[in-house]
Design a protein around this motif. Structure first.
Motif, PDB file in Angstrom:
ATOM      1  N   ASP A 198     -18.764  -4.637 -67.587  1.00 14.62           N
ATOM      2  CA  ASP A 198     -19.489  -5.841 -67.162  1.00 14.62           C
ATOM      3  C   ASP A 198     -19.657  -5.887 -65.645  1.00 14.62           C
ATOM      4  O   ASP A 198     -18.690  -5.722 -64.888  1.00 14.62           O
ATOM      5  N   GLY A 199     -20.885  -6.101 -65.216  1.00 11.98           N
ATOM      6  CA  GLY A 199     -21.185  -6.262 -63.804  1.00 11.98           C
ATOM      7  C   GLY A 199     -21.280  -4.982 -63.006  1.00 11.98           C
ATOM      8  O   GLY A 199     -21.531  -5.033 -61.794  1.00 11.98           O
ATOM      9  N   MET A 200     -21.117  -3.814 -63.655  1.00 14.94           N
ATOM     10  CA  MET A 200     -21.030  -2.566 -62.899  1.00 14.94           C
ATOM     11  C   MET A 200     -22.326  -1.760 -62.847  1.00 14.94           C
ATOM     12  O   MET A 200     -22.469  -0.880 -61.999  1.00 14.94           O
ATOM     13  N   LEU A 201     -23.274  -2.016 -63.733  1.00 13.10           N
ATOM     14  CA  LEU A 201     -24.503  -1.218 -63.743  1.00 13.10           C
ATOM     15  C   LEU A 201     -25.207  -1.282 -62.394  1.00 13.10           C
ATOM     16  O   LEU A 201     -25.650  -0.253 -61.858  1.00 13.10           O
ATOM     17  N   GLU A 202     -25.308  -2.473 -61.828  1.00  7.73           N
ATOM     18  CA  GLU A 202     -26.065  -2.666 -60.593  1.00  7.73           C
ATOM     19  C   GLU A 202     -25.411  -2.014 -59.385  1.00  7.73           C
ATOM     20  O   GLU A 202     -26.088  -1.727 -58.395  1.00  7.73           O
ATOM     21  N   ALA A 236     -27.921   8.398 -63.275  1.00 12.27           N
ATOM     22  CA  ALA A 236     -28.311   7.099 -63.822  1.00 12.27           C
ATOM     23  C   ALA A 236     -28.002   6.034 -62.780  1.00 12.27           C
ATOM     24  O   ALA A 236     -26.866   5.925 -62.311  1.00 12.27           O
ATOM     25  N   ALA A 237     -29.011   5.269 -62.412  1.00 12.09           N
ATOM     26  CA  ALA A 237     -28.833   4.215 -61.414  1.00 12.09           C
ATOM     27  C   ALA A 237     -30.029   3.272 -61.465  1.00 12.09           C
ATOM     28  O   ALA A 237     -31.100   3.638 -61.960  1.00 12.09           O
ATOM     29  N   VAL A 238     -29.839   2.063 -60.956  1.00 11.75           N
ATOM     30  CA  VAL A 238     -30.940   1.114 -60.842  1.00 11.75           C
ATOM     31  C   VAL A 238     -31.279   0.956 -59.360  1.00 11.75           C
ATOM     32  O   VAL A 238     -30.650   1.568 -58.496  1.00 11.75           O
ATOM     33  N   GLU A 239     -32.278   0.143 -59.088  1.00 14.46           N
ATOM     34  CA  GLU A 239     -32.661  -0.088 -57.692  1.00 14.46           C
ATOM     35  C   GLU A 239     -31.605  -0.921 -56.961  1.00 14.46           C
ATOM     36  O   GLU A 239     -30.920  -1.728 -57.598  1.00 14.46           O
ATOM     37  N   PRO A 240     -31.424  -0.709 -55.660  1.00 12.15           N
ATOM     38  CA  PRO A 240     -32.266   0.123 -54.791  1.00 12.15           C
ATOM     39  C   PRO A 240     -31.859   1.583 -54.735  1.00 12.15           C
ATOM     40  O   PRO A 240     -32.519   2.384 -54.072  1.00 12.15           O
TER      41      PRO A 240
END
Length: 389
Positions: A227-231, A254-258
């Motif tokens: 929980d809360g770690m993807l970003e 695997a990563a999201v922006e930025p």
């Protein structure tokens, strides 16, 4: 017209970046073999088996179909989609296709990750002993590595231990599980503790999961799934260890922006993408439904148990590694200086290993043995140690 010679200077950002000690050891082994010596090699870091035929076939079919032109710099859509599905179903990381990028091996993912996150003067927390290139990747960004002893963290608590090494300049945590060189597999509770600390201190995590499919005891937990770690997590993977594809140079992140924008720029202006036929081979690996990964784990477990039992019999205390394919015995009875201990093994028994000090000060007194080799090599190497130590 002549000019006086100029004393050129390499860019200062490379001052703290070194070359691999393991490569130097490999060169020493090659010298001994060239001189006619038999050497039992335990210093390596790649799978002992060949790349499976169905993966090779995937590339051959791509070549026959002329799939050899430039592809998207982020990777062919078919492979990115397959990886995104794998990450969701197997790793529990809720990513989309656009959150996945194909890379030239796991190293390019780590390079892009560090380049994308921290600025000169920032600090990175690294659990130690650690895979040696990490410190050089950080130094190449003109940043500082702060070593956090894994043993202390497991004994005293991860949040408490991390807090002792954190300053106002701390920007990220490097989280490698299973670990190279110790084979440590962080438990779910330990990953959750690291995640809580990262959330509380607003830190980014760079997760290295190169050995995710080589876990013998416990479970592999992707910290980005919590929980809360993807970003705040960049997770780096490779085909090298799971599918015996070291020379193919194929990995993904695997990563999201930025963060994804930074990684895309790092790739665009270095390699501009990955070999297109190689990516189709990677897709073949993901589409195969054989028991390949379990067969590989079973083969490694057999080798692990054989090597660890032999080392303990030789009074070189060794805890069975929970993952990866390295044993990390205490060799202080031979010599507390691991470099001298490695030289003793090589000179007396023709057994090639890697000094623990290569992996940081918390590795001193140990040697790294890779059990990614043949059963015959493990047996012969142990027999040589019995006769010559």
């Amino acid at each position: 017209m002549t000019s006086s010679p100029t004393a050129f200077r390499l860019a200062a950002r490379f001052d703290e970046v070194g070359f691999s000690d393991i490569v130097n050891i490999r060169n020493r082994v090659m010298e001994l073999r060239a001189g006619g010596a038999s050497v039992y090699q335990f210093e390596g870091g790649e799978p002992f088996m060949n790349t499976p035929e169905f993966i090779k076939q995937g590339m051959m079919e791509a070549l026959k179909e002329n799939k050899t032109r430039y592809g998207p710099s982020s990777g062919i859509p078919q492979l990115r989609e397959a990886i995104a599905e794998k990450l969701r179903s197997k790793n529990g990381i809720p990513v989309r296709e656009q959150d996945v990028m194909i890379l030239n091996g796991g190293m390019q993912g780590l390079f892009g990750a560090f380049q994308s996150v921290i600025d000169p003067g920032d600090e990175a927390l690294v659990f130690s002993p650690f895979w040696t290139p990490i410190k050089d990747l950080i130094a190449g960004c003109q940043r500082r590595t702060v070593l956090v002893p894994t043993k202390a963290a497991r004994a005293e608590g991860f949040e408490e231990t991390l807090a002792r090494y954190t300053t106002s300049r701390t920007k990220l945590i490097y989280f490698n599980t299973p670990q190279n060189p110790t084979g440590t597999v962080f438990t779910r509770a330990e990953a959750e503790a690291v995640a809580r600390f990262a959330l509380a201190r607003d830190l980014v995590v760079i997760a290295d999961e190169a050995y995710e499919d080589l876990v013998y005891d416990g479970e592999h937990v992707s910290i980005a799934s919590l929980d809360g770690m993807l970003e705040r997590t960049i997770t780096c993977f490779t085909f090298s260890k799971s599918y015996a594809m070291t020379g193919w140079r194929l990995g993904y992140v695997a990563a999201v922006e930025p963060w994804m924008t930074g990684i895309r720029k790092a790739v665009l202006y270095s390699s501009n993408g990955v070999s297109t036929p190689t990516q189709w081979a990677g897709l073949a690996a993901f589409k195969d439904h054989s028991s390949l990964l379990q067969e590989h784990r079973d083969a490694y477990r057999q080798r692990r148990d054989l090597l660890v039992a032999g080392l303990n019999e030789l009074n070189l205390p060794c805890v069975p590694p929970a993952g990866a394919f390295y044993a990390f015995p205490n060799v202080s009875r031979i010599d507390p200086d691991s470099r001298r201990a490695a030289e003793v093994l090589l000179e007396r028994a023709q057994v090639a290993t890697v000094p623990g000090s290569v992996f940081g000060p918390h590795g001193e007194g140990h040697l790294r043995f890779s059990f990614s080799t043949s059963i015959e090599t493990i047996e012969a190497g142990l027999d040589s140690l019995r006769r010559n130590l």
